[in-house]
Design a protein around this motif. Sequence first.
Motif, short mmCIF file in Angstrom:
data_model
loop_
_atom_site.label_atom_id
_atom_site.label_comp_id
_atom_site.label_asym_id
_atom_site.label_seq_id
_atom_site.Cartn_x
_atom_site.Cartn_y
_atom_site.Cartn_z
N GLU A 96 14.08 -19.02 -69.21
CA GLU A 96 12.80 -19.70 -69.43
C GLU A 96 12.44 -19.71 -70.91
O GLU A 96 11.92 -20.71 -71.43
N ARG A 99 14.49 -22.39 -72.58
CA ARG A 99 13.99 -23.73 -72.27
C ARG A 99 12.74 -24.05 -73.08
O ARG A 99 12.58 -25.16 -73.60
N ASP A 103 12.20 -26.97 -75.85
CA ASP A 103 11.09 -27.93 -75.79
C ASP A 103 10.30 -27.93 -77.10
O ASP A 103 9.90 -29.00 -77.60
N GLY A 176 12.46 -23.06 -62.25
CA GLY A 176 12.81 -24.23 -63.06
C GLY A 176 13.29 -25.43 -62.28
O GLY A 176 13.86 -26.35 -62.87
#
Length: 271
Positions: A96, A99, A103, A176
């Motif tokens: 996470e 990710r 982003d 996710g």
Amino acid sequence: MPEREPDAEEAVSAPAPGAEDDAPVANPEPSPLEPRTWREIGADLLRPGRSQVVLAVILLLCGLGVTMQITAQRDQRYSTLRQDELVAMLDDVTGETRRLESDIATLERTRDQLATGADADAVARAEAHRRLDALELLGGTVPARGPGIRITISDPQGKLTPEILLNAVEELRDAGAEVLAVGDVRLVASSAFTVSTTGVLQVDGHAVARPLVIWAMGDRDTLAEATRFRGGLVSTIEGDRVGGSVVVTKLDTMDINATVIPKPMRFGRPV
């Protein structure tokens, strides 16, 4: 000569002997409290009274009790997990984090391209199309293709409940999952698991076929590990509560063709 008797008015108004001493005296007006100086307040703090000491000890014990209770609950949350479960949880947190960092990097790169002014219109159009694609996938209005897992649940005793399915979907989303479907029904934010009057398990009003199949699109390893936590989907289905079985299959590519038709707005209008 005989003494003259006093008149009635004089007899009534004349005070009796010693009456002045027994008459009530009106209380004087209370004097306003004088403001205390900082020196007096400091002196009181340095020399607290017995009641102040008792109150301070009670507050200290209450604070210690609350702190110990919170610490104990926090420790129990992880102390009962096995080593492989802790490793899986750490992997989920690490994934996470990666990710989110990706982003952030993408958004910063887009911001810089928009700020430079070179091909800003093309970058803005590309970003708008990208966001539109993401919203269409989240809204379930377009089919989807990508890697993920297939979860096959066998429930011979019919003990599978909407609450168990809802918890499973929330665990997959936390891990996710970007696109979800149960059988031929696409799951979106407004999806609901219910039981009909005849006791049939339903998803958005559609009866669930048995064995139940959940399609989850996302990182295969992360999604597969999310189903194996103690108290998670696999342990719940295979435990005494349901008495079923679960098969998790990792897929390199899968298609989710089920879509939903968005409901027309009744009150909201674009401006």
